[in-house]
Scaffold this active site. Structure first.
Site, PDB file in Angstrom:
ATOM      1  CB  CYS A 169     -48.915  -5.396  11.520  1.00 45.43           C
ATOM      2  SG  CYS A 169     -49.810  -5.072   9.989  1.00 45.43           S
TER       3      CYS A 169
ATOM      4  CB  CYS B 211     -53.147 -21.919   6.502  1.00 37.82           C
ATOM      5  SG  CYS B 211     -54.287 -21.988   7.889  1.00 37.82           S
TER       6      CYS B 211
ATOM      7  CB  CYS C 193     -56.176  -9.344   8.458  1.00 36.57           C
ATOM      8  SG  CYS C 193     -54.451  -9.095   8.020  1.00 36.57           S
TER       9      CYS C 193
ATOM     10  CB  CYS D 120     -57.000  -6.133  12.348  1.00 33.27           C
ATOM     11  SG  CYS D 120     -55.595  -6.335  13.467  1.00 33.27           S
TER      12      CYS D 120
END
Length: 429
Positions: free
Chosen positions: A400, A2, A206, A397
């Site tokens: 994923c 968000c 990220c 990071c």
């Protein structure tokens, strides 16, 4: 995931409302506010002259879709506060067993910890417990608190001009002049001003912030996001073996990568795939509303009889590409070669993105050829992990893509925790 923001100072209410459209690319399910009124914290749209306020633009990763539960108000003894945060807290029930979602647990836990331990020790206590990522802004009767996640997975920036202190997820929301908080740094501005460190860890911003989530005009990790995307596009083109006539892209986040890709190969970028300006970001919508066919159109004149390189930033579920590739073929494209400016996403995210189970991922249990057939492309190629890391660096990071999380996470258990939280939120009246 968000967007969060806050301000303390003259006309802070007006300043926060003006930030809102510059954070809605991070969340569009709803917008929530809190503000200070006569020394009390209230939830609601702030008046222009509110001396302090904060905001939250929602992209849900826990709790029910289609609601706006942040900022969260909490009170412990005589201390009240409101919290808006960016990220996901996997173990939120350990912060507060009665909480229905992670934002509520964070607000309640923070209020209690600050009351019992004091501000600095209380914030540190909460962050020692968190498994996941959380960059927050919190409004207290005596100050605006901004805390960057200890690993910096989620961004947060601040500015201070003319006595108006502001904090926001991205520098673009601070008129482009904000300074990024370092991972694990907290800043308080109000009746007293202070900064301190909260268990800082090696930075791990990220990767998907760089690739597609953040605004291209924001600075992250000391780099302009648009420039990083252009570099990724050039790197992807360096290993190209197919031939094509034009380069197209999936709007809007792949535009800069497409420019770099085309520049490297000496090709023209065409706006062959166009998107409704009023549709919002498809991936931010709840799953039942991710209908790419109603959002995108193809300009036949730009692709008919031509071989097309179609650039996309990521391929997570394949929602957009399963519609767009057939649309290009129907418009007469001689071939569609899909190129992804990131490696295959094979693992769920537990740090703030809304793909938190393996079964929803296009590459889970499939290989590249399976996915190519699924989307209908003539060829499909991803960015290599080696080149990806070379461009983005080590302080990022990649969980994923690799399955190597920043915490010791039992993936199956975390998946169950997230999905059970969704189900409970939907069932709750």
């Amino acid at each position: 995931m968000c967007g969060v923001g806050g301000a303390w100072g003259e006309a802070a209410g007006s300043a926060v409302v003006k930030m809102t459209p510059w954070l809605m690319h991070r969340g569009q399910e709803g917008v929530g506010y809190a503000y200070l009124d006569g020394g009390s914290v209230k939830i609601g749209t702030p008046p222009d002259d509110a001396p302090a306020a904060l905001l939250h633009t929602r992209y849900s990763t826990t709790g029910a879709y289609g609601v706006q539960p942040q900022p969260v108000y909490a009170k412990y003894r005589d201390l009240e506060l409101a919290v808006a945060f960016n990220g996901t807290i996997v173990n939120y029930r350990q912060l507060d067993p009665s909480a229905s979602f992670d934002g509520e647990a964070l607000a309640k836990g923070l209020a209690r910890a600050i009351w019992e331990l004091g501000l600095e020790a209380g914030v540190a206590e909460i962050y020692r417990k968190i498994v996941g990522a959380a960059s927050l802004v919190a409004l207290l009767p005596w100050g605006l608190l901004a805390v960057r996640d200890p690993r910096g997975v989620r961004p947060l920036a601040v500015s201070n001009e003319g006595g108006l202190f502001k904090a926001a997820s991205e520098t673009i929301a601070l008129d482009g002049d904000g300074v990024e908080l370092a991972p694990g740094v907290a800043a308080l501005y109000g009746k007293r001003i202070s900064t301190w460190k909260v268990d800082p860890q090696p930075p791990r911003l990220c990767a998907l912030e760089y690739v597609y989530f953040a605004h291209p005009a924001s600075n992250m990790g000391g780099r302009l996001v648009a420039e990083v995307r252009r570099l990724l596009g050039r790197a992807l083109a360096e290993e190209e073996t197919e031939r094509a006539d034009v380069v197209a892209y999936v709007p809007e986040t792949a535009r800069h990568a497409a420019a770099g890709f085309a520049e490297r190969l000496g090709l023209e970028v065409v706006d062959a795939v166009v998107k409704s300006r009023y549709a919002g970001r498809v991936f931010l919508k709840p799953p039942s509303e991710r209908d790419a066919e109603t959002v995108f159109r193809v300009v036949e004149k730009l692709v008919a009889g031509r071989r097309v390189f179609l650039i996309d930033d990521t391929l997570i579920r394949g929602t957009n590409l399963r519609s767009i590739v057939p649309m290009l073929k129907a418009a007469g494209a001689a071939a569609v070669h899909v190129r992804i400016v990131s490696p295959p996403v094979r693992w769920p995210c537990f740090y703030g993105m809304d793909f938190q189970t393996r079964r929803e991922l296009a590459m889970w249990g499939r290989d590249v050829e399976d996915v190519r057939a699924m989307i209908g492309a003539d060829t499909l190629r991803y960015m290599s992990m080696e080149k990806f890391v070379q461009i983005l660096g080590e302080g990022v990071c990649y969980a994923c893509f690799t399955g190597k999380y920043l915490h010791d996470i039992d993936v199956a258990r975390a998946e169950r925790e997230v999905t059970s939280g969704r189900a409970a939120a939907v069932a709750r009246p």
